[in-house]
Design an enzyme around this catalytic site. Structure first.
Site, short mmCIF file in Angstrom:
data_model
loop_
_atom_site.label_atom_id
_atom_site.label_comp_id
_atom_site.label_asym_id
_atom_site.label_seq_id
_atom_site.Cartn_x
_atom_site.Cartn_y
_atom_site.Cartn_z
N HIS A 55 0.80 -1.22 0.00
CA HIS A 55 0.00 0.00 0.00
C HIS A 55 0.83 1.27 0.00
CE1 HIS A 55 -3.95 -1.87 0.93
NE2 HIS A 55 -3.17 -2.81 1.45
N LYS B 288 -7.73 13.91 4.67
CA LYS B 288 -6.85 12.75 4.59
C LYS B 288 -5.84 12.89 5.71
CE LYS B 288 -5.93 14.23 0.34
NZ LYS B 288 -6.27 13.03 -0.42
N ARG B 289 -5.05 11.86 5.97
CA ARG B 289 -4.01 12.00 6.98
C ARG B 289 -3.09 13.16 6.62
NH1 ARG B 289 -3.56 8.24 11.40
NH2 ARG B 289 -1.54 9.21 11.73
N LYS C 93 1.42 14.27 0.92
CA LYS C 93 0.06 14.63 0.47
C LYS C 93 -0.07 16.12 0.20
CE LYS C 93 -2.02 10.74 3.04
NZ LYS C 93 -2.79 9.93 2.07
N THR D 74 -8.33 6.69 -1.78
CA THR D 74 -9.68 6.17 -1.94
C THR D 74 -10.69 7.30 -1.67
OG1 THR D 74 -9.44 5.34 0.32
CG2 THR D 74 -9.27 3.74 -1.46
N LYS E 240 -14.40 8.52 -3.51
CA LYS E 240 -15.65 8.87 -2.79
C LYS E 240 -16.15 10.23 -3.25
CE LYS E 240 -13.76 6.19 0.97
NZ LYS E 240 -12.84 6.26 2.11
C1 26W Z 1 3.50 2.43 10.76
C2 26W Z 1 3.67 1.57 9.62
C3 26W Z 1 2.71 1.78 8.53
C4 26W Z 1 3.16 1.84 7.26
C5 26W Z 1 2.28 1.97 6.25
C6 26W Z 1 1.35 1.87 8.81
C7 26W Z 1 0.47 2.00 7.79
C8 26W Z 1 0.93 2.04 6.51
C9 26W Z 1 -0.06 2.09 5.39
C10 26W Z 1 0.45 1.28 4.25
C11 26W Z 1 -0.42 3.47 5.03
C12 26W Z 1 -1.68 3.51 4.21
O1 26W Z 1 -2.77 3.59 4.75
N1 26W Z 1 -1.55 3.51 2.89
C13 26W Z 1 -2.66 3.89 2.04
O2 26W Z 1 -3.36 2.74 1.62
C14 26W Z 1 -4.52 3.11 0.89
C15 26W Z 1 -5.29 1.85 0.59
O3 26W Z 1 -4.61 1.08 -0.36
C16 26W Z 1 -4.14 3.88 -0.36
O4 26W Z 1 -5.31 4.29 -1.00
C17 26W Z 1 -3.31 5.10 0.01
O5 26W Z 1 -2.83 5.73 -1.16
C18 26W Z 1 -2.13 4.67 0.87
O6 26W Z 1 -1.41 5.80 1.34
#
Ligand code: 26W
Length: 853
Positions: A397, A588-589, A594, A698, A702
């Site tokens: 992701h 978004k975060r 971003k 995502t 929406k």
């Molecule tokens: C703390 C470690 C960590 C690393 C990465 C925690 C969480 C993550 C995730 C991979 C971050 C995340 O939420 N990624 C998002 O995933 C969405 C679903 O596929 C995408 O739409 C977003 O672009 C992506 O940033």
């Protein structure tokens, strides 16, 4: 009566079992009774019938009468009444799966960002109208009780919300699936602002009771940690390994219903909660220290205490690895012991399950399955590896290098000594394969090693996932391509067929039907019902984009949604929205990639240009920019950006020079519940990440599906959204990914843009001057300096292109008919972005589960 009438071994279908209770910890005796032969049927639904059940829940469940009930009593009783209507289908789904066991999906995810459950469950049972009437008969508004629900925020952002959309689609498409995860006691923190700065509060979502969950302590699973391994040889010369752990915890499953949309299927989400084990306590009890023993209990229970709020930078924290192993160890045991039949031959495991790993967080499941098969089930190594590889697939992701999880060998070996040995062996075999495929290329073997040597010896979880997974997928076309070319190029050279794409999607049940009922009604009255689980049918709306009456109806829906949002924000945040403004939304975060800072530069530029008299206030399109964003508590730059947004809002909103034409609103604590109100009201969707950084996004989907136009870069799923809606209905700006790569290679110098662009200079100088911080330069100077000297995500390089695109937005918005035409075409052409389509792609490209009925 069914032929199953007298099957004595059938478990009591009135218990709360889902797929389970067939083996292991199931009932040792199987009592029967004629009444228990069929699952609880769906009770007849009438307003009176519902009212009676609701009042009974209130009396016998909550122990109160209607007249003395609190809002929480009413909410809990309503939830339980609705839940009862789903129960028969849940039991029936489980029964069918036992009788006719199809290959199932085990979705492994450390996060599920579910959002509120009541509305979703009302819609899937088609009970909303009845409930409204039944409650009115009792003098209660459904809307009041809706608001009493605390959303389970068991995720950070996109990845967790995707998991929630996917389990919704899996149930709706009749795919047998168990979602596995962690029942955090505290979800994502509650964000508040103090003097404009983010302050985190614990999210105690469970304190008022949690009516949607079913705990099953009798199905607890023991999970071991620490200790050492003992190697020996049996009389046939086979190596035997015994893991002697030194502590353990119990995992208690909590089951949640995952109803399909009006299809009678209810799948299960099983979240694990950690509890101290007797054995663990006894050790300390024996040492005579009672208080210490009780404290030790807390130690074990810490494992599922809190969701880590980091969204992209893994901290390498021991507790996080404990969480990961805890939930996958519970899940594998549960599937093998409780879901599969007693006599199941584990050689056939891949015919019954595919575990989809949601990022690398569950990857420790790979050595865990190897350990079970080799150490506990006596499989030969190669046999076990063959089975394991076919049981897992991996979704990546992210592209940010710092987001790729790595565990130090020291930590992993201390916590899971046997798993580390297994990982080493997997790596040895794998590197042998690499050397065979690429003889003499030792550099390549080193690059590909699952074990990194620098800066510290550690395990690269993404590499382990790629080696073990039968498939590896990215989450949008561009992202999957970059994954192949940039993140895992050696792996895609070795196994090109392993790599595939599945573009993300969102569930139309929650994000159109539930969040935007007026739009849903307009669509249904135009193209008929049934589009909500066949979202491609939105295409039928295309001709109506040309119909002035339909466009007017669309604008009325938008206006109603804005009004609804305005009513909410006044009460929720004390924010007043002007009713004639364009709503420009960035939610978004908070992350540098971003580029909330680019949006800020736009706002500050407009403000500054008017202030300095280079632009008349009357030239500014009346607009309110709404931000929603949480920053990881330890992410300094992100928190500073939040502070700056709040301060800019204060100054800009109060300055009469703008004549109220530009306003900034930042409601705190953006979450799924707020998203459901914000997105339907938006005119403009901000998707402005640096190209090549946002894996998919995502939120972008929406917004488009709710009739907002996108201003966006060529990144993630924006690329595909633009392809679907057409260039003329999308505001594209900024560098492409190859442009970015080239500029990086050349050596990016943000200062150049500052020097050559007077508007940019004005905006940055104003931020650095202390204008937004009561004259104190030191507050935002670091932020401005970072943009000027480092600007890792090249906001300055895209600035002028962004401002041009914003000018195009304003010109286009002035033409109401053209704008609504484009908005309608966005809706009509985005059916592709249903998570139902994503699931169809997973089935075809990755899971090989039976076709959907
Ligand atoms: C703390 C470690 C960590 C690393 C990465 C925690 C969480 C993550 C995730 C991979 C971050 C995340 O939420 N990624 C998002 O995933 C969405 C679903 O596929 C995408 O739409 C977003 O672009 C992506 O940033």
């Amino acid at each position: 009566m069914s032929e199953t009438m007298n099957t004595p071994s059938r478990p009591d279908l009135r218990s709360n079992a889902s797929f389970s209770v067939t083996k292991g910890k199931g009932p040792e005796f199987a009592p029967t009774h004629p009444f228990a032969l069929a699952p609880v049927g769906t009770p007849p639904v009438s307003v009176d019938g519902f009212t009676k059940e609701f009042l009974r829940e209130l009396n016998t469940g909550q122990g109160v009468t209607l007249s003395e009930a609190t809002e929480n009593d009413l909410y809990l009783s309503l939830a339980r009444t609705v839940r009862n209507y789903l129960m028969g289908r849940w039991l029936e789904t489980a029964r069918q799966q036992r009788e006719n066991p199809n290959k199932a999906v085990g979705y492994l995810s450390a996060e599920y960002l579910l959002g509120r459950q009541l509305d979703n469950n009302l819609a899937s049972t088609d009970l909303t109208n009845i409930v409204v009437e039944a409650l009115q008969g009792c003098g209660i508004e459904l809307d009041t009780l809706r608001q009493a629900e605390v959303e389970p925020g068991l995720g950070n952002g996109g990845l967790g919300r995707l998991a929630a959309c996917f389990i919704d689609s899996l149930a709706t498409m009749n795919v047998p699936c168990i979602g596995y995860g962690i029942r955090y006691e505290y979800g994502i923190f509650r964000q508040t602002f103090v003097d404009g700065r983010q302050v985190e509060q614990p999210d105690s979502w469970l304190t008022m009771g949690s009516p949607w969950e079913f705990p099953h302590p009798e199905h607890n699973v023991q999970v071991n940690f620490g200790g050492h391994t003992v190697h020996s040889t049996d009389d046939k010369g086979n190596e035997l390994v015994n893991w002697v752990p030194d502590w353990n915890v119990n995992g208690i499953p909590y089951n949640y219903m995952v109803p399909g949309y009006r299809n009678d299927r209810v799948n299960t989400l099983r979240l694990w909660s950690a509890q101290a084990t007797q054995a663990f306590d006894l050790q300390i009890f024996n040492s005579g220290d009672y208080a210490q023993a009780v404290r030790a209990q807390t130690f074990a229970e810490n494992i599922s205490k809190v969701l880590y709020p980091e969204d992209s930078t893994p901290q390498g924290k021991e507790l996080r690895l404990q969480q990961q192993y805890f939930f996958v160890a519970c899940s594998l045991r549960d599937f093998i012991d409780n879901v599969l039949p007693d006599d199941f031959d584990l050689h056939e495991l891949p015919s019954r399950i595919i575990f989809q790993m949601n990022d690398t967080h569950p990857v420790i499941a790979v050595p865990e399955l190897m350990r079970i098969l080799v150490d506990e089930e006596g499989f030969a190594w190669d046999e076990a590896w063959d089975v394991t590889k076919r049981c897992f697939a991996y979704t990546c992701h992210t592209l940010l290098p710092e987001a790729l999880e790595v565990w130090s060998v020291e930590l992993l070996g201390r916590l899971l000594p046997r798993h580390l040995e297994i990982i080493y062996r997997i790596n040895d075999d794998f590197l042998e394969e690499v050397r065979e495929a690429f003889p003499g290329d030792e550099m390549r073997a080193r690059r590909m090693s699952i074990i990194a040597e620098y800066p510290e010896r550690s395990v690269r979880m993404a590499f382990l996932a790629t080696v073990a997974g039968s498939k590896v997928n990215g989450v949008a076309e561009l992202h999957s391509q970059l994954l192949r070319d940039k993140v895992l190029p050696d792996f895609s050279a070795m196994w090109p067929e392993k790599f595939t794409n599945v573009t993300n999607g969102v569930t139309p049940r929650r994000f159109i039907r539930q969040a935007n009922p007026e739009l849903a009604n307009l669509i249904s009255s135009t193209i008929g019902k049934g589009w909500v689980n066949k979202l491609d049918r939105l295409r039928e709306l295309e001709p109506y984009a040309e119909d002035p009456e339909f466009r007017k109806a669309f604008r009325d829906v938008k206006a109603a949604n804005k009004k609804r949002l305005a009513e909410l924000l006044v009460v929720r945040d004390g924010i007043e929205l002007a009713d004639d403004h364009m709503l420009d939304v960035m939610v978004k975060r908070l992350h540098e990639y971003k580029r909330q800072s680019l949006k800020l530069l736009h706002i500050v530029t407009v403000y500054n240009e008017v202030r300095e008299g280079r632009m008349a206030a009357s030239e500014v399109t009346p607009r309110t920019v709404i931000f929603g964003a949480k920053a990881a508590p330890g992410y300094r730059m992100a928190k500073d950006t939040i502070h700056l947004i709040n301060k800019v809002a204060q100054v800009v909103n109060d300055d009469p020079v703008l004549e109220g034409r530009l306003r900034v609103a930042f409601p705190a604590n953006y979450n799924v519940t707020l998203a459901e109100k914000l997105i339907p009201a938006a005119d403009l969707s901000e998707q402005i990440s640096l190209a090549g950084m946002e894996a998919s996004g995502t939120g972008n989907m929406k917004f488009a599906l709710n009739g907002a136009l996108t201003i966006g870069t060529d990144d993630g799923a924006n690329v595909e959204i633009r392809q679907h809606v057409g260039d003329e209905n999308f505001f594209l700006f900024g560098m492409t990914e190859p442009d970015v790569a080239q500029l990086s290679a050349q050596g990016y110098q943000p200062g150049r843009y500052y020097e050559s662009d007077q508007r940019l200079r004005g905006a940055l100088d104003l931020i650095a001057s202390g204008h937004f911080s009561g004259g104190d330069r030191s507050v935002f100077e670091p932020l401005a300096a970072n943009l000027l000297h480092e600007d890792r995500f090249m906001a300055l390089a895209d600035y002028s292109s962004y401002l041009d695109a914003q000018a195009n937005v304003e010109a286009y918005y002035a033409d109401e008919e053209a704008w609504s035409r484009s908005a309608i075409l966005n809706i009509a052409r985005c059916g592709f972005f249903s998570s139902d389509r994503s699931i169809r792609d997973y089935i075809q490209r990755i899971w090989d589960t039976p076709p959907v009925i």
